[in-house]
Design a protein around this motif. Structure first.
Motif, PDB file in Angstrom:
ATOM      1  N   GLY A 153      -6.143   4.873   0.791  1.00 49.12           N
ATOM      2  CA  GLY A 153      -6.174   5.717   1.943  1.00 49.12           C
ATOM      3  C   GLY A 153      -7.069   6.964   1.799  1.00 49.12           C
ATOM      4  O   GLY A 153      -7.733   7.212   0.790  1.00 49.12           O
ATOM      5  N   CYS A 154      -7.093   7.656   2.927  1.00 49.13           N
ATOM      6  CA  CYS A 154      -7.885   8.884   3.001  1.00 49.13           C
ATOM      7  C   CYS A 154      -7.523   9.856   1.880  1.00 49.13           C
ATOM      8  O   CYS A 154      -8.380  10.595   1.396  1.00 49.13           O
ATOM      9  CB  CYS A 154      -7.671   9.544   4.364  1.00 49.13           C
ATOM     10  N   TYR A 205      -6.431  -2.618  11.996  1.00 46.74           N
ATOM     11  CA  TYR A 205      -5.108  -2.223  12.486  1.00 46.74           C
ATOM     12  C   TYR A 205      -4.832  -2.835  13.854  1.00 46.74           C
ATOM     13  O   TYR A 205      -5.736  -2.938  14.694  1.00 46.74           O
ATOM     14  CB  TYR A 205      -5.006  -0.694  12.582  1.00 46.74           C
ATOM     15  N   PHE A 209       0.865  -1.184   0.000  1.00 44.64           N
ATOM     16  CA  PHE A 209       0.000   0.000   0.000  1.00 44.64           C
ATOM     17  C   PHE A 209       0.902   1.235   0.000  1.00 44.64           C
ATOM     18  O   PHE A 209       1.808   1.344   0.827  1.00 44.64           O
ATOM     19  CB  PHE A 209      -0.883  -0.074   1.254  1.00 44.64           C
ATOM     20  N   GLU A 237       0.494   5.267  -0.049  1.00 47.57           N
ATOM     21  CA  GLU A 237      -0.369   6.452  -0.009  1.00 47.57           C
ATOM     22  C   GLU A 237       0.480   7.719  -0.092  1.00 47.57           C
ATOM     23  O   GLU A 237       1.647   7.727   0.313  1.00 47.57           O
ATOM     24  CB  GLU A 237      -1.181   6.433   1.305  1.00 47.57           C
ATOM     25  N   LEU A 284       1.423  10.124   1.706  1.00 53.08           N
ATOM     26  CA  LEU A 284       1.391  10.307   3.163  1.00 53.08           C
ATOM     27  C   LEU A 284       2.831  10.395   3.648  1.00 53.08           C
ATOM     28  O   LEU A 284       3.635   9.492   3.381  1.00 53.08           O
ATOM     29  CB  LEU A 284       0.669   9.101   3.789  1.00 53.08           C
ATOM     30  N   ASN A 290     -12.749   4.823  -0.375  1.00 51.24           N
ATOM     31  CA  ASN A 290     -11.964   4.277   0.742  1.00 51.24           C
ATOM     32  C   ASN A 290     -12.567   4.763   2.051  1.00 51.24           C
ATOM     33  O   ASN A 290     -12.876   5.947   2.196  1.00 51.24           O
ATOM     34  CB  ASN A 290     -10.510   4.768   0.654  1.00 51.24           C
ATOM     35  N   GLU A 291     -12.736   3.862   2.977  1.00 50.37           N
ATOM     36  CA  GLU A 291     -13.302   4.213   4.288  1.00 50.37           C
ATOM     37  C   GLU A 291     -14.441   5.208   4.120  1.00 50.37           C
ATOM     38  O   GLU A 291     -14.442   6.301   4.718  1.00 50.37           O
ATOM     39  CB  GLU A 291     -12.202   4.718   5.239  1.00 50.37           C
ATOM     40  N   TRP A 349      -2.959  14.547   5.706  1.00 49.10           N
ATOM     41  CA  TRP A 349      -1.679  14.106   6.252  1.00 49.10           C
ATOM     42  C   TRP A 349      -0.674  15.247   6.374  1.00 49.10           C
ATOM     43  O   TRP A 349       0.131  15.476   5.477  1.00 49.10           O
ATOM     44  CB  TRP A 349      -1.110  12.955   5.404  1.00 49.10           C
ATOM     45  N   ALA A 398      -0.137  -1.807   5.613  1.00 49.89           N
ATOM     46  CA  ALA A 398      -0.007  -0.351   5.618  1.00 49.89           C
ATOM     47  C   ALA A 398       1.283   0.001   6.373  1.00 49.89           C
ATOM     48  O   ALA A 398       1.353  -0.293   7.559  1.00 49.89           O
ATOM     49  CB  ALA A 398      -1.219   0.291   6.302  1.00 49.89           C
ATOM     50  N   GLN A 399       2.221   0.592   5.653  1.00 53.64           N
ATOM     51  CA  GLN A 399       2.350   0.873   4.242  1.00 53.64           C
ATOM     52  C   GLN A 399       3.780   0.575   3.803  1.00 53.64           C
ATOM     53  O   GLN A 399       4.616   0.304   4.651  1.00 53.64           O
ATOM     54  CB  GLN A 399       1.987   2.310   3.965  1.00 53.64           C
ATOM     55  N   GLU A 456      -6.034  -2.854   4.241  1.00 58.54           N
ATOM     56  CA  GLU A 456      -5.180  -2.110   5.179  1.00 58.54           C
ATOM     57  C   GLU A 456      -5.059  -2.936   6.451  1.00 58.54           C
ATOM     58  O   GLU A 456      -6.070  -3.261   7.082  1.00 58.54           O
ATOM     59  CB  GLU A 456      -5.770  -0.729   5.517  1.00 58.54           C
ATOM     60  N   TRP A 503      -0.001   0.139  14.355  1.00 59.01           N
ATOM     61  CA  TRP A 503      -0.122   1.603  14.374  1.00 59.01           C
ATOM     62  C   TRP A 503       0.275   2.070  15.770  1.00 59.01           C
ATOM     63  O   TRP A 503      -0.446   1.844  16.739  1.00 59.01           O
ATOM     64  CB  TRP A 503      -1.553   2.017  14.024  1.00 59.01           C
ATOM     65  N   HIS A 557     -10.620  -3.112   6.870  1.00 54.82           N
ATOM     66  CA  HIS A 557      -9.413  -2.524   7.467  1.00 54.82           C
ATOM     67  C   HIS A 557      -9.312  -2.971   8.916  1.00 54.82           C
ATOM     68  O   HIS A 557     -10.283  -2.861   9.674  1.00 54.82           O
ATOM     69  CB  HIS A 557      -9.468  -0.987   7.397  1.00 54.82           C
ATOM     70  N   LEU A 570       3.769   3.831   8.997  1.00 55.50           N
ATOM     71  CA  LEU A 570       3.239   2.730   9.815  1.00 55.50           C
ATOM     72  C   LEU A 570       4.161   1.504   9.741  1.00 55.50           C
ATOM     73  O   LEU A 570       5.376   1.650   9.840  1.00 55.50           O
ATOM     74  CB  LEU A 570       1.789   2.427   9.416  1.00 55.50           C
TER      75      LEU A 570
HETATM   76  O1  AHR Z   1      -3.047   3.961   6.475  1.00 49.18           O
HETATM   77  C1  AHR Z   1      -3.326   5.212   7.013  1.00 49.18           C
HETATM   78  C2  AHR Z   1      -4.816   5.544   6.962  1.00 49.18           C
HETATM   79  O2  AHR Z   1      -5.533   4.648   7.733  1.00 49.18           O
HETATM   80  C3  AHR Z   1      -5.467   5.458   5.614  1.00 49.18           C
HETATM   81  O3  AHR Z   1      -5.281   6.594   4.853  1.00 49.18           O
HETATM   82  C4  AHR Z   1      -6.903   5.272   5.947  1.00 49.18           C
HETATM   83  O4  AHR Z   1      -7.621   4.572   4.984  1.00 49.18           O
HETATM   84  C5  AHR Z   1      -6.871   4.569   7.295  1.00 49.18           C
HETATM   85  O5  AHR Z   1      -7.688   5.175   8.218  1.00 49.18           O
END
Ligand code: AHR
Length: 513
Positions: free
Chosen positions: A91-92, A260, A44, A46, A48, A193-194, A117, A364-365, A316, A320, A258, A370
């Protein structure tokens, strides 16, 4: 001499308390049916922090050695992982990304602020061409997340046309004008996404309707067949999966999830490198809880899709923690210890069991964000313990999973029983059988016997990933504190494998036939 004496005195308590425990694993090779899709090993990337800029892409004029702007050291390291697919641009970030800003001459591309981000300026110098060409260089399939949150249907439809049409059509011609004659092969597309959160704060009923509309105009051009992934639930939100399966099950190829390994979403998530044994076990307990979560989502999916046509895409996952001290909180930069290596290994050991439903996962990622494979700092680069797990587990890509049962000591973590020894086994494409074992015990070793069923290996060899301390990690100054080493603690005895595992170790064994 004095130092030696002091050291041996310090080691005494460990020898006094560390024990050799026993565990057993029984393989059922006659039950081996499911193929472990290589896409379980997806990545992944992003927009970010320093993932794209500085991590993958430095630009052609950078003093950091690069090939057409991609940094050589990272490219070489990633090639060794045989990455099957890469998800991008978020991702966001994806739900605020307007792809047309990222094509054409770089100096003319408009800038934007990356509001998700760190509020930094995104100059769009890494866009569609740069990403899809990177995938070609890595030999992986692109997985493009489309903007549903703030983008229009037209914008999404045109993006698909731009990437995949070979016709005499406006977007295909624009692509040609920008230097790419042939379309790329893009199979995997994410429709939002989300969408329950940063992707639009929608209710599942509303998202379902929106999904129907957006997916209608994501067209198949020529022989490019899209695999459309609906924006799925976050960990325990089973209602989201239920509503989507009911309303759009017949219009999606996959639904995402997703999950985490995180302490909680509010307050401190804990340090990535400074933690005690309780924190260590807490993390591993939270990691393996994914199995229960997967089973619940899969039970819902089974009710609507008994033939398992729709893939569950865990696009994802990973640890984290709090960001590395002194870094931008919006950049999600974190270190990786042997604890993270366990999260990778234990997750794979679980994913392998359900590949009739789990068709893809994306950690991720990939770089600097992360639970990353690689950390960079200017021209410097290091491989994380997580990278080494991905590399050691490579033979499991496209291998046939061998079901197994484990008898091992259990510990109670977060009110749940967690087995101290975890395992996976598979018959690989090279004809060999691979067995991976993880002993999460921070103090005690394990003597693991593996009953092989009808497998009669000629020999066994292996590699081990371990650490002296649970907080050990690789740094730019000492990049090989945690690295795979040859493992000589396994032997074949009376048709069984006998494996002598040290504490906190991951072993991958290769059985030659
Ligand atoms: O991986 C970081 C963020 O975590 C992503 O952008 C989002 O989809 C999730 O909340």
């Amino acid at each position: 001499m004095k130092r030696l004496l002091l050291m041996s005195l310090l080691l005494v308590p460990v020898f006094l308390f560390a024990q050799q425990k026993t565990a057993s694993v029984v393989l059922q090779p006659d039950q081996a049916r499911l193929k472990i899709s290589k896409h379980i090993y997806g990545q992944f990337a992003e927009h970010l922090g320093t993932l794209i800029y500085g991590g993958l892409w430095v630009g052609e004029n950078s003093p950091i050695p690069n090939t057409k702007g991609y940094r050589n050291d990272v490219l070489e390291a990633l090639k060794k992982l045989s990455i099957p697919n890469m998800r991008w641009p978020g991702g966001c970030f994806a739900d605020e990304y307007h792809w047309m800003d990222g094509i054409g001459p770089r100096e003319k591309r408009p800038k934007m602020v990356n509001t998700n981000w760190g509020g930094v300026v995104e100059d769009n110098s890494f866009g569609t061409h740069e990403f899809l060409n990177l995938c070609e260089m890595l030999g992986c399939e692109p997985y493009v997340s489309m903007n549903v949150g703030s983008g229009s249907v037209e914008e999404m439809a045109k993006w698909v046309e731009y990437m995949t049409s070979s016709g005499d059509s406006p977007m295909a011609n624009l692509r040609r004008q920008n230097g790419r004659e042939e379309p790329w092969k893009v199979r995997y597309v994410g429709v939002g996404n989300e969408s329950w959160g940063c992707g639009g704060n929608m209710r599942p009923e509303y998202y379902s309707d929106l999904y129907r509309r957006y997916q209608t105009y994501a067209r198949n051009y020529g022989n490019n067949r899209l695999f459309k992934v609906a924006s799925g639930a976050s960990d325990y939100d089973y209602n989201w999966t239920e509503v989507l399966m009911k309303n759009i099950g017949n219009q999606m190829s996959g639904i995402s999830l997703h999950y985490y390994t995180v302490k909680g979403w509010s307050g401190s998530k804990g340090s990535a490198t400074q933690f005690n044994t309780d924190d260590y076990y807490f993390t591993l307990g939270k990691c393996v809880e994914i199995e229960e979560v997967l089973l619940k989502h899969m039970e819902i999916m089974d009710r609507y899709d008994a033939r398992k046509r729709i893939g569950l895409m865990v696009d994802e996952w990973g640890t984290w923690f709090d960001v590395e001290p002194g870094t931008n909180p919006g950049f999600l930069r974190q270190q990786s210890t042997i604890r993270d290596a366990f999260v990778a290994a234990l997750s794979f050991n679980i994913f392998h069991k359900y590949t009739d439903r789990i068709q893809m996962t994306n950690i991720a990622q990939v770089v600097n964000v992360l639970q990353s494979m690689i950390l960079t700092d200017g021209p410097k680069m290091l491989l994380t313990p997580t990278y080494h797990v991905f590399e050691m587990y490579k033979p499991f890509q496209e291998a046939t999973n061998i079901p197994l049962t484990i008898t091992s000591e259990k510990m109670t973590i977060r009110n749940k029983e967690v087995a101290v020894v975890s395992a996976t086994a598979a018959k690989a494409q090279d004809g060999k059988v691979y067995v991976a074992l993880a002993n999460i015990d921070a103090v005690n070793g394990q003597q693991v016997s593996v009953a092989l069923g009808n497998i009669a290996p000629k020999g066994v060899s292996g590699r081990i990933l371990t650490a002296q301390n649970i907080t050990d990690h690789n740094t730019f100054e000492k990049p090989s504190v945690i690295a795979p080493a040859t493992f000589t603690g396994a032997k074949i005895q009376g048709g069984q494998l006998q494996v002598n595992m040290p504490s906190k170790s991951i072993v991958v064994l290769e059985l030659s036939m």
